[in-house]
Design an enzyme around this catalytic site. Structure first.
Site, PDB file in Angstrom:
ATOM      1  CG  ASP A   1      -1.980  -1.116   1.140  1.00 27.08           C
ATOM      2  OD1 ASP A   1      -1.961  -1.901   0.185  1.00 27.08           O
ATOM      3  OD2 ASP A   1      -2.788  -1.223   2.078  1.00 27.08           O
TER       4      ASP A   1
ATOM      5  CD  GLU B   1      -7.305  -0.256   2.873  1.00 32.23           C
ATOM      6  OE1 GLU B   1      -6.242  -0.004   3.460  1.00 32.23           O
ATOM      7  OE2 GLU B   1      -8.423  -0.204   3.424  1.00 32.23           O
TER       8      GLU B   1
ATOM      9  CE  LYS C   1      -3.433  -4.488   1.199  1.00 35.13           C
ATOM     10  NZ  LYS C   1      -4.236  -3.637   2.072  1.00 35.13           N
TER      11      LYS C   1
ATOM     12  CE  LYS D   1      -8.436  -1.182   7.012  1.00 40.68           C
ATOM     13  NZ  LYS D   1      -8.459   0.036   6.170  1.00 40.68           N
TER      14      LYS D   1
ATOM     15  CB  VAL E   1       2.320   2.519   4.961  1.00 40.83           C
ATOM     16  CG1 VAL E   1       3.711   3.115   4.918  1.00 40.83           C
ATOM     17  CG2 VAL E   1       1.588   2.793   3.644  1.00 40.83           C
ATOM     18  CB  THR E   2       0.078   1.887   8.711  1.00 38.41           C
ATOM     19  OG1 THR E   2      -1.092   1.129   9.036  1.00 38.41           O
ATOM     20  CG2 THR E   2      -0.337   3.158   8.023  1.00 38.41           C
TER      21      THR E   2
ATOM     22  CB  CYS F   1      -2.332  -2.768   5.188  1.00 35.39           C
ATOM     23  SG  CYS F   1      -4.005  -2.079   5.101  1.00 35.39           S
TER      24      CYS F   1
ATOM     25  CD  GLN G   1       3.926 -15.540  22.748  1.00 33.36           C
ATOM     26  OE1 GLN G   1       3.491 -16.617  23.116  1.00 33.36           O
ATOM     27  NE2 GLN G   1       3.152 -14.574  22.276  1.00 33.36           N
TER      28      GLN G   1
HETATM   29  C1  C5J Z   1      -3.160   0.534   5.499  1.00 33.58           C
HETATM   30  C2  C5J Z   1      -5.005   1.611   6.598  1.00 33.58           C
HETATM   31  N1  C5J Z   1      -2.602   0.356   4.319  1.00 33.58           N
HETATM   32  N2  C5J Z   1      -4.279   1.998   7.632  1.00 33.58           N
HETATM   33  N3  C5J Z   1      -4.429   1.023   5.517  1.00 33.58           N
HETATM   34  O1  C5J Z   1      -2.556   0.275   6.516  1.00 33.58           O
HETATM   35  O2  C5J Z   1      -6.200   1.783   6.582  1.00 33.58           O
END
Ligand code: C5J
Length: 220
Positions: free
Chosen positions: A24, A72, A129, A132, A157-158, A162, A202
């Protein structure tokens, strides 16, 4: 075999079976004046990683890794957007509304394009997509299986939304995953750090982390 001096322990992969997945890096999330900044987010942590993601892309291309880019995005009629997602968030500016760079999160709009510096090249996969995660309602798993991919490097990101969702989806499908820590970012740096910690806790419950420099060393 390439061995990366990763956290929580060395990560090994064969370049022929590994893909870089860049999540993204689209204008509306990253650029000043886009949807993300109009909502009041400080986009500087995201713009800061662009040169690092460019170097990571160069490293992957030089070493013959498959490169996957995601966006996205939704269909123009929003038929792939669940009502709950449509209703969520800022009532003044939502999915499908006209934003500063065209309709928000709609395929083909200027703000939905990947940053020119990180643009996909011929032969690379671009996955649109609606969720997320990069695996939900996409053909990504089929595409990776068809190419014999078993290992995934994540950037983009972020970190906590995602990227993390995609890495968890990948882990559940049996991929060995590493997040390139300085090639990911969040509007909230504390979330970035917390996400890295929870993914690799872990004994690597979801996978590994390493910075770009450690990957570059591993390829030498
Ligand atoms: C992504 C969002 N790409 N934060 N989208 O993380 O909505």
């Amino acid at each position: 075999m390439i061995t990366v001096d990763a956290i929580p322990y060395p990560y090994q992969f064969d370049s022929r079976h590994t893909a870089l997945v860049v999540i993204d890096m689209q204008r509306d999330f990253v650029e000043e004046g886009g949807f993300g900044s109009v909502l009041g987010n400080d986009v500087r942590p995201l713009t800061t990683i662009v040169p690092t993601v460019a170097k990571l892309l160069a490293l992957a291309r030089e070493n013959g890794l498959l490169v996957v880019h995601t966006r996205e995005s939704h269909l123009p009629d929003l038929s792939d957007c669940p009502p709950a997602k449509l209703k969520r968030g800022n009532p003044a500016l939502g999915i499908g509304d006209e934003g500063p760079m065209g309709r928000i999160l709609v395929r083909g709009e200027p703000g939905n394009q990947i940053l020119p510096l990180l643009a996909p090249q011929d032969g690379e996969l671009v996955i649109d997509k609606p969720g997320k995660g990069a695996f939900y309602a996409t053909g990504l798993h089929t595409e990776l299986q068809a190419r014999g991919v078993t290992h995934l490097l994540f950037a983009g990101v972020t970190t906590e939304v995602c990227v993390q969702t995609s890495m968890r989806e990948a882990n559940d499908r049996g991929y060995e995953c590493l997040i390139v820590e300085d090639a990911c970012a969040s509007y909230f740096p504390v979330f970035h750090q917390a996400t890295l910690a929870m993914l690799t806790a872990q004994g690597g419950i979801v996978g590994w982390q390493a910075p770009l420099s450690t990957l570059q060393t591993a390829f030498k």
